[in-house]
Design a protein around this motif. Structure first.
Motif, short mmCIF file in Angstrom:
data_model
loop_
_atom_site.label_atom_id
_atom_site.label_comp_id
_atom_site.label_asym_id
_atom_site.label_seq_id
_atom_site.Cartn_x
_atom_site.Cartn_y
_atom_site.Cartn_z
N ASP A 175 0.82 -1.23 0.00
CA ASP A 175 0.00 0.00 0.00
C ASP A 175 0.85 1.27 0.00
O ASP A 175 0.37 2.33 0.43
CB ASP A 175 -0.98 0.02 1.18
N LYS A 176 2.07 1.17 -0.51
CA LYS A 176 2.94 2.35 -0.62
C LYS A 176 2.83 2.87 -2.05
O LYS A 176 3.70 2.67 -2.89
CB LYS A 176 4.38 1.97 -0.26
N TYR A 177 1.70 3.55 -2.30
CA TYR A 177 1.31 3.82 -3.68
C TYR A 177 2.18 4.86 -4.38
O TYR A 177 2.43 4.74 -5.58
CB TYR A 177 -0.16 4.21 -3.72
N LEU A 178 2.63 5.87 -3.67
CA LEU A 178 3.48 6.87 -4.31
C LEU A 178 4.81 6.27 -4.77
O LEU A 178 5.29 6.56 -5.87
CB LEU A 178 3.72 8.05 -3.37
N GLN A 179 5.40 5.43 -3.92
CA GLN A 179 6.64 4.76 -4.31
C GLN A 179 6.40 3.79 -5.46
O GLN A 179 7.20 3.71 -6.39
CB GLN A 179 7.24 4.03 -3.10
N ALA A 180 5.28 3.06 -5.38
CA ALA A 180 4.95 2.12 -6.46
C ALA A 180 4.80 2.86 -7.78
O ALA A 180 5.33 2.44 -8.81
CB ALA A 180 3.67 1.37 -6.12
N LEU A 181 4.08 3.97 -7.74
CA LEU A 181 3.83 4.74 -8.96
C LEU A 181 5.13 5.20 -9.62
O LEU A 181 5.28 5.13 -10.84
CB LEU A 181 2.95 5.95 -8.65
N LYS A 182 6.06 5.63 -8.81
CA LYS A 182 7.35 6.08 -9.34
C LYS A 182 7.99 4.99 -10.20
O LYS A 182 8.45 5.24 -11.32
CB LYS A 182 8.28 6.46 -8.19
N TYR A 183 8.01 3.76 -9.70
CA TYR A 183 8.69 2.68 -10.40
C TYR A 183 7.86 2.16 -11.58
O TYR A 183 8.42 1.78 -12.61
CB TYR A 183 9.06 1.57 -9.42
N TYR A 184 6.54 2.15 -11.44
CA TYR A 184 5.71 1.75 -12.58
C TYR A 184 5.91 2.72 -13.75
O TYR A 184 6.03 2.30 -14.90
CB TYR A 184 4.23 1.73 -12.19
N GLN A 185 5.95 4.00 -13.44
CA GLN A 185 6.12 4.98 -14.50
C GLN A 185 7.52 4.92 -15.11
O GLN A 185 7.68 5.12 -16.32
CB GLN A 185 5.80 6.38 -13.98
N GLU A 186 8.51 4.61 -14.29
CA GLU A 186 9.86 4.40 -14.84
C GLU A 186 9.88 3.18 -15.76
O GLU A 186 10.57 3.17 -16.78
CB GLU A 186 10.87 4.23 -13.70
N ALA A 187 9.10 2.16 -15.40
CA ALA A 187 9.02 0.95 -16.25
C ALA A 187 8.39 1.27 -17.59
O ALA A 187 8.80 0.73 -18.63
CB ALA A 187 8.22 -0.14 -15.53
N THR A 188 7.40 2.18 -17.61
CA THR A 188 6.78 2.56 -18.90
C THR A 188 7.78 3.29 -19.78
O THR A 188 7.75 3.16 -21.00
CB THR A 188 5.52 3.43 -18.71
N LYS A 189 8.67 4.07 -19.16
CA LYS A 189 9.70 4.78 -19.94
C LYS A 189 10.74 3.81 -20.49
O LYS A 189 11.22 3.97 -21.61
CB LYS A 189 10.38 5.84 -19.07
N ALA A 190 11.07 2.81 -19.67
CA ALA A 190 12.09 1.84 -20.09
C ALA A 190 11.57 0.88 -21.16
O ALA A 190 12.36 0.37 -21.96
CB ALA A 190 12.58 1.05 -18.87
N SER A 191 10.26 0.64 -21.16
CA SER A 191 9.67 -0.30 -22.13
C SER A 191 8.32 0.25 -22.56
O SER A 191 7.27 -0.17 -22.08
CB SER A 191 9.53 -1.68 -21.50
N ALA A 192 8.36 1.20 -23.49
CA ALA A 192 7.18 1.99 -23.86
C ALA A 192 6.08 1.16 -24.50
O ALA A 192 4.92 1.58 -24.53
CB ALA A 192 7.58 3.13 -24.78
#
Length: 202
Positions: A126-143
């Motif tokens: 339930d650490k959503y802000l931290q999760a969001l950071k890495y999910y969005q980085e993943a979208t940049k790494a693999s668009a």
């Protein structure tokens, strides 16, 4: 036939293991990989594939041991670290999962699976802000990978950042038009905003 001609060669057993895995004959795959390892104990690929097979069979302890041995033999390959993280994630061993994904990330800081895995560790706590950071980085790494967009959208929806969530769901759907989870999440996001007309368009 190859095994008959080369009884001490590891590779035919390894190849049979790969074939059996592809045919979903997992116990036979395990047996073949173990035969391969008997003949070449320092082959990290055999241990990695053995671990993947144990993971499918939900034999977590055996999978962990196999992935760890693969890592010991070749610590600079990301895949065993990632799959080890997956095992720990499924066991809800958050610290161990995070460590495994971070080791993969240290090898390749553009590895989208490592970024996504770290995001999952935080999301499941339930650490959503931290999760969001890495999910969005993943979208940049693999668009072109739809899954991190979905998880970004789910997280944004939980954070009530609805316009951003809509955009992320829509991107997931563009990449994978049959993504039922994305359509459902998008509908829920519109409902949360009282936009029934948008729901009816889906």
């Amino acid at each position: 036939k190859a095994i008959e001609l080369r009884p001490d060669d590891w590779q035919p057993y390894y190849e049979i293991g790969v074939a059996k895995f592809g045919q979903e004959q997992y116990n036979q795959a395990v047996a073949s990989y173990l035969e391969s390892i008997k003949r070449k104990k320092d082959n990290y690929d055999s241990y990695y594939e053995l671990g993947r097979t144990y993971l499918v069979l939900e034999q977590n302890n055996e999978a962990i041991d196999a992935f760890k041995e693969s890592i010991r033999l070749n610590p600079e390959i990301t895949d065993p670290h990632l799959r080890l993280g997956d095992v720990y994630l499924g066991m809800e061993s958050w610290t161990l999962a995070l460590s495994a994904y971070q080791k993969a990330f240290a090898i390749d800081n553009q590895d989208s699976e490592a970024l996504f895995g770290i995001g999952n560790v935080y999301y499941n706590q339930d650490k959503y802000l931290q999760a969001l950071k890495y999910y969005q980085e993943a979208t940049k790494a693999s668009a072109n990978w739809s899954v991190p967009y979905l998880y970004s959208a789910e997280t944004l929806r939980l954070l009530k950042r609805y316009p951003e969530a809509v955009k992320s769901y829509q991107t997931a759907i563009e990449l994978y038009p049959e993504y039922d989870k994305a359509f459902f999440g998008l509908a829920m996001t519109y409902l949360a905003q009282g936009k029934m007309s948008e729901v009816n368009k889906l």
